[in-house]
Every structure is written in C-alpha cells, then in structure tokens.
Write an enzyme that holds these catalytic residues in place. Structure first.
Site, mmCIF file in Angstrom:
data_model
loop_
_atom_site.group_PDB
_atom_site.id
_atom_site.type_symbol
_atom_site.label_atom_id
_atom_site.label_comp_id
_atom_site.label_asym_id
_atom_site.label_seq_id
_atom_site.Cartn_x
_atom_site.Cartn_y
_atom_site.Cartn_z
ATOM 1 N N SER A 154 0.826 -1.182 -0.087
ATOM 2 C CA SER A 154 0.063 -0.013 -0.016
ATOM 3 C C SER A 154 0.956 1.203 -0.010
ATOM 4 C CB SER A 154 -0.761 -0.052 1.208
ATOM 5 O OG SER A 154 -1.584 1.194 1.457
ATOM 6 N N LYS A 162 -1.431 -0.981 -4.045
ATOM 7 C CA LYS A 162 -2.335 -0.152 -3.915
ATOM 8 C C LYS A 162 -2.197 1.240 -3.680
ATOM 9 C CE LYS A 162 -4.763 0.153 0.634
ATOM 10 N NZ LYS A 162 -5.568 -0.563 1.542
ATOM 11 N N LYS A 169 -3.143 5.073 -2.647
ATOM 12 C CA LYS A 169 -3.785 6.016 -2.263
ATOM 13 C C LYS A 169 -4.235 7.321 -2.850
ATOM 14 C CE LYS A 169 -4.010 3.755 1.921
ATOM 15 N NZ LYS A 169 -5.038 3.429 2.586
ATOM 16 N N ASP A 225 -7.143 3.151 -3.155
ATOM 17 C CA ASP A 225 -7.934 3.107 -1.777
ATOM 18 C C ASP A 225 -8.142 4.829 -1.274
ATOM 19 O OD1 ASP A 225 -8.902 3.018 0.650
ATOM 20 O OD2 ASP A 225 -7.339 1.842 1.601
ATOM 21 N N GLU A 267 -11.163 0.999 -3.382
ATOM 22 C CA GLU A 267 -11.484 0.398 -1.803
ATOM 23 C C GLU A 267 -11.990 1.751 -1.188
ATOM 24 O OE1 GLU A 267 -7.762 -1.122 0.024
ATOM 25 O OE2 GLU A 267 -8.954 -0.629 2.044
ATOM 26 N N ASP A 313 -13.807 -1.043 3.431
ATOM 27 C CA ASP A 313 -12.727 -1.441 4.310
ATOM 28 C C ASP A 313 -13.337 -0.553 5.567
ATOM 29 O OD1 ASP A 313 -10.682 -0.935 6.223
ATOM 30 O OD2 ASP A 313 -9.559 0.101 4.707
ATOM 31 N N LYS A 347 -9.756 -6.750 8.275
ATOM 32 C CA LYS A 347 -8.581 -6.372 9.284
ATOM 33 C C LYS A 347 -9.249 -6.896 10.531
ATOM 34 C CE LYS A 347 -7.161 -1.955 6.966
ATOM 35 N NZ LYS A 347 -7.408 -0.680 6.828
ATOM 36 N N GLY A 383 -4.105 -4.003 6.233
ATOM 37 C CA GLY A 383 -3.182 -3.848 7.177
ATOM 38 C C GLY A 383 -3.315 -2.420 7.928
HETATM 39 O O1 OSB Z 1 -7.126 2.175 4.419
HETATM 40 O O2 OSB Z 1 -6.078 0.348 4.282
HETATM 41 C C1 OSB Z 1 -6.118 1.266 4.881
HETATM 42 C C2 OSB Z 1 -2.966 2.190 6.691
HETATM 43 C C3 OSB Z 1 -3.626 2.819 7.974
HETATM 44 C C4 OSB Z 1 -4.730 3.337 8.054
HETATM 45 C C5 OSB Z 1 -5.553 2.596 7.073
HETATM 46 C C6 OSB Z 1 -5.150 1.916 6.017
HETATM 47 C C7 OSB Z 1 -3.706 1.458 5.892
HETATM 48 C C8 OSB Z 1 -2.944 1.330 4.768
HETATM 49 C C9 OSB Z 1 -1.761 0.457 4.971
HETATM 50 O O3 OSB Z 1 -3.481 1.062 3.722
HETATM 51 C C10 OSB Z 1 -1.520 -0.924 4.874
HETATM 52 C C11 OSB Z 1 -0.419 -1.522 5.335
HETATM 53 O O4 OSB Z 1 -0.390 -1.948 6.743
HETATM 54 O O5 OSB Z 1 0.483 -1.884 4.691
HETATM 55 MG MG MG Z 2 -8.261 0.915 3.268
#
Ligand code: OSB
Ligand code: MG
Length: 369
Positions: free
Chosen positions: A135, A161, A163, A188, A214, A239, A263, A291
C-alpha cells in the site's frame, strides 16, 4: 479450565521509515500497543491497531488504552476460560472493536501455543504462503509515485495499492497505468468521495483497469456504496464500512460492493474475521487481509488469517523492512517471489523480542490475578 494470571499492556513507539499519507491525514510515528496475556506459563501476544488520531476510526491509541485498562483487562485477568479463542470480557461494552480485538487475538495466540499448533491451523487455514501486496501512501509528485511503484514491482509485490483523494486521483492513476499497462493496481480513497458530488470522477476511474476501488464513500454509508457499485464495473471493496459480521451481512445483502478487506483489529478480532470470511465466501465475494501499519506482532496474526481459502487477493501484509528499520519480532517478515511464508511454529510463530520491546516501552500497565 485455566485462568488468565497476568496481563501486560505496553506502549511501544515505532518510527515508520517513510511518512505514510492517506486522504484523512498522515503517520510517521506509530504508537504501537502490545498486549501479553499469560496463563499456565504460556504467553499470548497481540497488537492493538488503533492509530494516533481518529482519522480512520473513532478509536485512537488513547481510547484503546483507556478501554483496555479501565474495562477489559480488569475483567479478563483472573477469569477462568476453557478456550482462549473465546475471550470476550465485558460483553455489555459497546463498540471499541480495536481495543477488544487486542484481547481476543492474544487469546488465540495463547490457545494455539497451549495446543502447540500454529495459529494458522487453529484458524482452519491451509496455505503455507500467502500472496502479498503493498500500500503506497499519497506522494508529493507523480515522479515520486512512479519510482515507488517501479521499485515495489521489482521486489515482486503482487498488488499495488495507491492512496487517492480528490485532486490526486484520475490523472495520477492514468500516469501509473500508462507507465505500467499490466500492473495489478488498485486505489484506496479512505472515504474521501461523495456520490452526489463525485460520481463523474469515480466513473472516470472506472476506465483505468483497476482491480478495485477501496472505500470510496463515507465510512457509514452502505446504501451509497451499493448505488455506486450499480453504476460502475470496477469492483468496490469495503474497508472502514465493515466493523462487524453484521455490517458484512448487510453489505452482502445490499450489494454494496464485491470485495471485502478484512482487518481483524477493525472487526473486533479473529472470530469476527472468520465469520465475515465465511459469509463472503458463501456469497462469492473474494476477501483479502488489510493492514494497519502493524509491527511484526500484528502482522503475524494477519498472515495466519490470510491462509483461509477465501483470501484469494494479495493482502496488505508487506515485508517488515517496508515499514521499519528493525522489527520487534524474530524472524522478521520477508516475502519470497511475492509470497509471504507462513510461520509454522506454535501460535503466531514469530518471537516478540522482549528485550528490545522493554527497552522501547514508554508506558506500561501490569494486571495480576
Ligand atoms: O485504509 O487500508 C487502509 C494504513 C492505515 C490506515 C488505513 C489503511 C492503511 C493502509 C496500510 O493502507 C496497509 C499496510 O499496513 O501496509
Ligand atoms: Mg483501506
């Protein structure tokens, strides 16, 4: 019957190698909460995934510390249990799934260690390795983003992924798509869009060959996610919207997407994760393990969960070295050809490095029966 004899809750600050930015804010330093529950001389470990700010969920490091120390741990320490998988103190307590998950997940590790089996096996998972994605946070420029995508693809990650947020979306995604035409890319949004305002933008994203989008919309709006899924072909993945098996059942019923990111910390633990997995599998929705920038302790739980058969999409369970200069478990997590080997020792299968954890601890509370 045995009894939880001791609990130790610690706050352990860990610095991310790289600032991680999502649509609702950024993180450089994680205030990791580690929990150890002890029974019959066996120690179960877990990590609470709450963040420093209430930008992902209402829970924060502080609310989780409060709920754990004031309500949950006093109830669980000294209590008798038959099966560590069923630790559910203070059933009247509403919400706070991340705090509750810490207890529940330490219970699973404890139970697996009591039985001398890997957590994977206790969960019912069969896979010996699980596919891995990465991510990537919002970057200052497209050039910075392209360099990261390039490097992570070269490392072998099987899902990339990205953001996104309004102003950093379609054009940025198109740049990545043009440069990497076949890459397994997804986006995401962490709830940054609204259906009434942004449908045209979301429709533009529909033409980019994304694996999924996402959590594009509000974290409490399943109806809008269902309306959006009816208007775009790209699968919507939920999510933040899914905080319990009940949320998942509702999402399935409403067709509020086609994929769920599970999660365990977000949904109150592994038992709920299994229920969500089962419901999605019955309905034909694939799932994957998300994660929360965990240390190796939380990552170990995630890897074990991802061995279940419905987890067909690579998870956000990247290498320890993608997050930390040095992890707090031994051995660290390191994938091979884009697959994370699943530890096969008892319980989480990696050893928390207690000396290092103690040296890093800034806050601790001990509960004794
Ligand atoms: O939206 O998935 C998410 C990290 C912190 C809060 C929300 C998210 C995330 C990540 C990180 O996308 C995923 C990772 O732990 O590598
Ligand atoms: Mg997410």
């Amino acid at each position: 019957m045995t009894r939880i004899a001791r609990a130790v809750l610690r706050e352990v600050p860990l610095q991310l190698k790289e600032y991680f930015e999502i649509s609702s804010g950024g993180t450089q330093s994680r205030r990791v909460l580690l929990l150890m529950l002890e029974a019959d001389g066996v120690a179960g470990w877990s990590e609470c995934v709450a963040g420093e700010t209430p930008g992902y969920s209402y829970e924060t490091t502080e609310t989780a510390w409060h709920v754990l120390t004031r309500w949950l741990l006093p109830q669980v320490v000294g209590s008798e249990f038959e099966d560590g998988r069923h630790l559910y103190p203070a059933p009247w307590l509403r919400g706070h799934p991340m705090a509750r998950a810490a207890i529940e997940m330490a219970g699973w590790d404890l139970e697996a260690k009591r039985r001398d089996v890997p957590l994977r096996e206790l969960l019912g998972g069969a896979a010996r390795e699980v596919p891995v994605g990465v991510s990537i946070g919002l970057q200052k420029s497209d050039a910075d983003l392209l360099a990261r995508v390039d490097a992570y693809m070269a490392e072998g990650y099987r899902k990339i992924k990205l953001k996104i947020k309004p102003g950093r979306d379609v054009e940025m995604l198109r740049t990545v798509r043009d440069r990497f035409p076949d890459a397994p890319v997804m986006a995401d949004a962490n709830s940054a869009y609204s259906l009434s305002r942004d449908l045209p933008r979301l429709r533009e994203m529909d033409d980019l060959g994304l694996m999924m989008i996402e959590q594009p919309l509000h974290h409490e709006d399943l109806l809008d996610h269902a309306a959006l899924q009816g208007r775009i072909d790209t699968p919507v993945c939920l999510d933040e919207s899914i905080r319990s098996p009940g949320d998942a059942r509702l999402a399935l019923h409403l067709r509020a997407g086609r994929i769920v990111n599970i999660k365990p910390g977000r949904v109150g633990g592994l038992r709920s994760s299994l229920a969500i997995h089962d419901a999605c599998r019955t309905a034909g929705w694939p799932v994957w393990c998300g994660g929360m920038l965990e240390s190796g302790v939380g990552r170990a739980h995630n890897v074990a969960l991802a061995t279940l058969p419905g987890f067909t999409i690579p998870g956000d369970i990247s290498n320890s070295s993608r997050y930390w200069e040095e992890d707090i478990v031994d051995p660290e997590f390191e994938m091979v050809d884009g697959m994370m080997p699943v530890p096969d020792g008892p319980g989480i299968g990696v050893e928390p490095r207690v000396d290092r954890i103690e040296a890093l601890t800034t806050r601790m509370e001990v509960f004794e029966a």
